[in-house]
Design an enzyme around this catalytic site. Sequence first.
Site, PDB file in Angstrom:
ATOM      1  N   ILE A 137      36.548  31.640  47.528  1.00 55.53           N
ATOM      2  CA  ILE A 137      35.722  32.547  46.733  1.00 55.53           C
ATOM      3  C   ILE A 137      35.717  32.015  45.301  1.00 55.53           C
ATOM      4  CG2 ILE A 137      36.007  34.605  48.166  1.00 55.53           C
ATOM      5  CD1 ILE A 137      38.229  35.551  46.402  1.00 55.53           C
ATOM      6  N   ASP A 138      34.717  32.405  44.532  1.00 57.49           N
ATOM      7  CA  ASP A 138      34.564  31.883  43.176  1.00 57.49           C
ATOM      8  C   ASP A 138      35.749  32.238  42.291  1.00 57.49           C
ATOM      9  OD1 ASP A 138      32.062  30.959  43.925  1.00 57.49           O
ATOM     10  OD2 ASP A 138      31.019  32.749  43.196  1.00 57.49           O
ATOM     11  N   LYS A 139      35.912  31.455  41.246  1.00 58.01           N
ATOM     12  CA  LYS A 139      37.013  31.657  40.298  1.00 58.01           C
ATOM     13  C   LYS A 139      37.080  33.106  39.807  1.00 58.01           C
ATOM     14  CE  LYS A 139      38.381  30.417  35.581  1.00 58.01           C
ATOM     15  NZ  LYS A 139      38.006  29.650  34.364  1.00 58.01           N
ATOM     16  N   ARG A 238      25.869  36.540  44.656  1.00 62.94           N
ATOM     17  CA  ARG A 238      25.366  36.516  43.288  1.00 62.94           C
ATOM     18  C   ARG A 238      23.904  36.071  43.245  1.00 62.94           C
ATOM     19  NH1 ARG A 238      29.761  32.751  40.580  1.00 62.94           N
ATOM     20  NH2 ARG A 238      28.652  33.279  38.634  1.00 62.94           N
TER      21      ARG A 238
END
EC number: 5.4.99.-
Length: 307
Positions: A137-139, A238
Amino acid sequence: MNEVETWSVQADGATGRIDKWLAEQNDWSRSQVQEWLKAGRVEVDGRVVKPNYKLSGTESIVVHIPEAVELEILPEDIPLEVVYEDSDVIVVNKPKGMVVHPAAGHVSGTLVNALLHHCQDLSGINGVKRPGIVHRIDKDTSGLLMVAKNDLAHESLAHQLKEKTTERLYIALVHGEIPHELGTIEAPIGRDKNDRQRMTVTDKNSKSAVTHFRVLDRYEGFTVVECKLETGRTHQIRVHMRYIGFPLAGDPKYGPRKTMKMNGQALHAAVLGFEHPRTGEWMRFEAPLPEEMTFEIGQLKKLELES
């Protein structure tokens, strides 16, 4: 010239700068392509050219891709919130701000560094930079991740992801008041040709992407939604929510410039379900919203009550 492979292509009909065009053809950053051009690793019709070389559309291009320099990944004593662990898998609740695995610019402080300190037995299928990592998953997205401790577990979990039999639910706070109670976004995602750091909905060099969403709460100017992933493309939720006109709150890449004072997008991997790779038992885990999201949603509720 040390290299691991040579990539050749015909620039049929291509125009514009060669660095930009090459970056669009592969999953390379433009800065990386520029480095190769400056180092003489790109030949056009047998001669070396500069990054600003303009293509005419008739050239033969050869790229000598250099051998990757392996990063030294060291264990680091970083606190981990382990939700579940046995001899095959670990489920962790990743905090916002933590990168999942080392890469250029992030060689320490990652989830992998923390995992290497926590345990020595991680799957080696994804190599030294991503031991045990099955998905990411993204930062600035918080929440649940499953990690494989051996190759048997890794192959099983990766297969489940490919066959879309895992359960992955995210909670997001988005701009705007979504009029529908639920919906499905089916739109292919690929790199933005104008910005290689962004993804976008496009039919060029893209992959299919499907996101299901359900409205949980509405407030003035905002909506809390539950998103279910059918595919797992980079920045999928997103990009998809922005595509339908409801970008995530706090998102510096895909959201409006004037937004909440949040450190990154309001997105949390709240539920993770999968079949245990050894026992076959269905396992389901939940992680509560992080404090920052809870606070912002609480503020919206407060404003609604006061109005």
